[in-house]
Design a protein around this motif. Structure first.
Motif, PDB file in Angstrom:
ATOM      1  N   ASN A   1       0.857  -1.185   0.000  1.00  0.00           N
ATOM      2  CA  ASN A   1       0.000   0.000   0.000  1.00  0.00           C
ATOM      3  C   ASN A   1       0.891   1.232   0.000  1.00  0.00           C
ATOM      4  OD1 ASN A   1      -1.808   2.142   0.494  1.00  0.00           O
ATOM      5  ND2 ASN A   1      -3.226   0.724   1.497  1.00  0.00           N
ATOM      6  N   LEU A   2       0.764   2.035  -1.041  1.00  0.00           N
ATOM      7  CA  LEU A   2       1.655   3.192  -1.191  1.00  0.00           C
ATOM      8  C   LEU A   2       1.205   4.386  -0.338  1.00  0.00           C
ATOM      9  CD1 LEU A   2       2.146   3.066  -5.083  1.00  0.00           C
ATOM     10  CD2 LEU A   2       3.418   1.825  -3.325  1.00  0.00           C
TER      11      LEU A   2
ATOM     12  N   ARG B   1       3.463  11.443  -6.264  1.00  0.00           N
ATOM     13  CA  ARG B   1       3.701  10.559  -5.099  1.00  0.00           C
ATOM     14  C   ARG B   1       3.559   9.092  -5.476  1.00  0.00           C
ATOM     15  NH1 ARG B   1       0.069  13.394  -0.658  1.00  0.00           N
ATOM     16  NH2 ARG B   1       1.500  15.086  -0.179  1.00  0.00           N
ATOM     17  N   ILE B   2       2.527   8.809  -6.278  1.00  0.00           N
ATOM     18  CA  ILE B   2       2.329   7.412  -6.700  1.00  0.00           C
ATOM     19  C   ILE B   2       3.540   6.957  -7.506  1.00  0.00           C
ATOM     20  CG2 ILE B   2       0.906   5.822  -8.070  1.00  0.00           C
ATOM     21  CD1 ILE B   2      -1.500   7.740  -7.458  1.00  0.00           C
ATOM     22  N   MET B   3       3.990   7.802  -8.429  1.00  0.00           N
ATOM     23  CA  MET B   3       5.122   7.423  -9.281  1.00  0.00           C
ATOM     24  C   MET B   3       6.371   7.163  -8.444  1.00  0.00           C
ATOM     25  SD  MET B   3       4.624   9.963 -12.539  1.00  0.00           S
ATOM     26  CE  MET B   3       6.050   9.295 -13.389  1.00  0.00           C
TER      27      MET B   3
ATOM     28  N   LEU C   1       5.911   3.972  -6.402  1.00  0.00           N
ATOM     29  CA  LEU C   1       5.703   2.736  -7.156  1.00  0.00           C
ATOM     30  C   LEU C   1       6.982   2.245  -7.831  1.00  0.00           C
ATOM     31  CD1 LEU C   1       3.697   0.602  -8.230  1.00  0.00           C
ATOM     32  CD2 LEU C   1       3.208   2.142 -10.140  1.00  0.00           C
ATOM     33  N   GLU C   2       7.833   3.177  -8.239  1.00  0.00           N
ATOM     34  CA  GLU C   2       9.024   2.796  -9.011  1.00  0.00           C
ATOM     35  C   GLU C   2       9.862   1.707  -8.313  1.00  0.00           C
ATOM     36  OE1 GLU C   2      12.227   5.697  -9.690  1.00  0.00           O
ATOM     37  OE2 GLU C   2      11.935   5.285 -11.823  1.00  0.00           O
ATOM     38  N   PRO C   3      10.221   1.902  -7.026  1.00  0.00           N
ATOM     39  CA  PRO C   3      11.018   0.842  -6.390  1.00  0.00           C
ATOM     40  C   PRO C   3      10.266  -0.481  -6.254  1.00  0.00           C
ATOM     41  CG  PRO C   3      10.478   2.595  -4.808  1.00  0.00           C
ATOM     42  CD  PRO C   3      10.048   3.077  -6.154  1.00  0.00           C
ATOM     43  N   VAL C   4       8.950  -0.403  -6.108  1.00  0.00           N
ATOM     44  CA  VAL C   4       8.148  -1.639  -5.985  1.00  0.00           C
ATOM     45  C   VAL C   4       8.226  -2.432  -7.290  1.00  0.00           C
ATOM     46  CG1 VAL C   4       5.806  -2.552  -5.682  1.00  0.00           C
ATOM     47  CG2 VAL C   4       6.589  -0.640  -4.265  1.00  0.00           C
ATOM     48  N   LEU C   5       8.063  -1.740  -8.410  1.00  0.00           N
ATOM     49  CA  LEU C   5       8.102  -2.437  -9.703  1.00  0.00           C
ATOM     50  C   LEU C   5       9.516  -2.936 -10.004  1.00  0.00           C
ATOM     51  CD1 LEU C   5       5.754  -0.433 -12.131  1.00  0.00           C
ATOM     52  CD2 LEU C   5       5.227  -2.346 -10.633  1.00  0.00           C
ATOM     53  N   GLU C   6      10.512  -2.166  -9.609  1.00  0.00           N
ATOM     54  CA  GLU C   6      11.898  -2.604  -9.842  1.00  0.00           C
ATOM     55  C   GLU C   6      12.198  -3.884  -9.066  1.00  0.00           C
ATOM     56  OE1 GLU C   6      14.098   1.044  -9.080  1.00  0.00           O
ATOM     57  OE2 GLU C   6      14.845   0.910 -11.145  1.00  0.00           O
TER      58      GLU C   6
END
Ligand code: UD1
Length: 358
Positions: A59-60, A73-75, A78-83
């Motif tokens: 949950n971001l 903020r979402i970006m 989210l970036e480290p989560v997708l990485e």
């Protein structure tokens, strides 16, 4: 195959639920990321419970903010989560800020992006959702459309044929799945609603942000409420505006936001619905309930040409339009609004397979 779903705001959740079920049945790995765009229990957690979506894996917690800040903020989060998770596909839903933010991040990381509910256009860029739709569709590698006209729109915009798949409407998957539970819930009886009740939802900036417009809309609802019971579960944004401006809504019955099942029970038994929501235009079409959309345009024209929806740009005309409901008021459910859209989404993903080498 690893699918990562992005969901953030209330209308995302009934779209995610059937796709999550279908991916589960396919035996693929899946991850749910909740952006936290919506965070009230009544706007989020209750939907997860009723739609039987498991707790999000991440949950971001971005919360409310201006469009730029919320999207940024979402970006950023989210970036480290997708990485870290590196899914084969990121699935984004609808047209909210969480959708476009995730689309930007996934595309730049080179992760394949599928857009559920692609190809809808209101051609009105004063709506934040229209900008979200255009950007998301431009970036997506797989465009999953709810209706044939949406596929046509994407072709006209130059999207390659092989990226477009007409799959039907996942909202209606959820609706058909939950309808028996909604009818058995007893919610409308507890509220004292019946087949003569008009159900209202309004939250778009174009209806609630301008005091003159909001006053005109409430005046129209109060007129309706002289003739029939009008129940209005109000979005927090709408409630806040009404309170701040001191607008009296009586005899309209203003209530807190209701759960998915409760809303479905109200809508399936309603005399008519008055709304500015996209989802309700579709749900009323599938249920054959007259729908009056207080907007000048819709990104879902099929709900007018085939369904029960009618645009009412000027609220002053609402009473007359509702009075005009007669026995000839019928629509039909569009092609692919049959409860199997999520299965077709899984088929479309399976055809394209997992990403190589990641
Ligand atoms: C968002 C979507 C809209 C969708 C709607 C459904 C965008 C651009 N808009 O609009 O397309 O139809 O969700 O609800 O993404 N708030 C709360 N509790 C919450 C969430 C919001 O009180 O859990 C209040 C806050 O005051 C907030 C306001 O609602 O500032 C607006 O929330 P936001 O997510 O920015 O937009 P919505 O109007 O909900």
């Amino acid at each position: 195959m690893h699918i990562l779903h992005i969901a953030g705001a209330r209308p995302n959740f009934p779209k995610l639920a059937p796709v999550h079920r279908a991916v589960c049945a396919a035996g693929w790995r899946q991850t749910i990321v909740h952006t936290g765009q919506h965070y009230d229990v009544a706007m989020s957690e209750q939907f997860f419970d009723e739609l039987q979506i498991p707790e999000p894996d991440e949950n971001l917690e971005v919360g409310s903010a201006t469009h730029a800040v919320q999207t940024a903020r979402i970006m950023e989060r989210l970036e480290p989560v997708l990485e870290r998770r590196r899914p084969d596909w990121v699935l984004v839903y609808g047209d909210v800020n969480s959708t476009v933010a995730a689309a930007l991040v996934a595309s730049k990381l080179g992760i394949r992006l599928a857009h559920v509910e692609a190809g809808l256009r209101s051609y009105d860029r004063s709506m934040p959702e229209e900008i979200n739709r255009i950007v998301t569709d431009r970036l997506a590698n797989l465009l999953l459309t709810p209706s044939r006209d949406a596929s046509e729109t994407l072709r006209r915009e130059g999207e390659p044929d092989e990226e477009i798949e007409f799959v039907g409407n996942v909202m209606i998957d959820s609706l058909l799945h939950a309808l028996p539970a909604a009818r058995a819930s007893g919610f409308r009886q507890r509220l004292g609603a019946d087949g003569e009740t008009i159900v209202v939802t309004l939250h778009r900036p174009s209806n609630v942000d301008d005091p003159v417009r909001l006053t005109a809309v409430v005046d129209a609802l109060r007129q309706l409420a002289q003739e029939r019971t009008v129940v209005f579960p109000a979005h927090p944004r709408t409630r806040e505006r009404l309170t701040r401006l001191g607008i009296d809504t009586a005899p309209v019955r203003l209530i807190d936001p209701v759960s998915y099942i409760a809303m479905l029970d109200l809508v399936q038994s309603a005399y008519a619905v008055v709304t500015d929501s996209g989802g309700l235009q579709e749900e009323t079409t599938a249920l054959g309930i007259p729908c009056f959309t207080l907007r000048a345009n819709t990104e879902r024209p099929i709900t007018i040409t085939e369904g029960t929806n009618e645009l009412v740009p000027d609220p002053a005309g609402l009473l007359e339009r509702v009075r005009s409901i007669g026995s000839a008021w019928r629509g039909r459910s569009p092609e692919g609004w049959d409860g199997k859209a999520a299965i077709r989404i899984v088929e479309a993903l399976a055809k394209r397979g997992a990403s190589q080498g990641t």
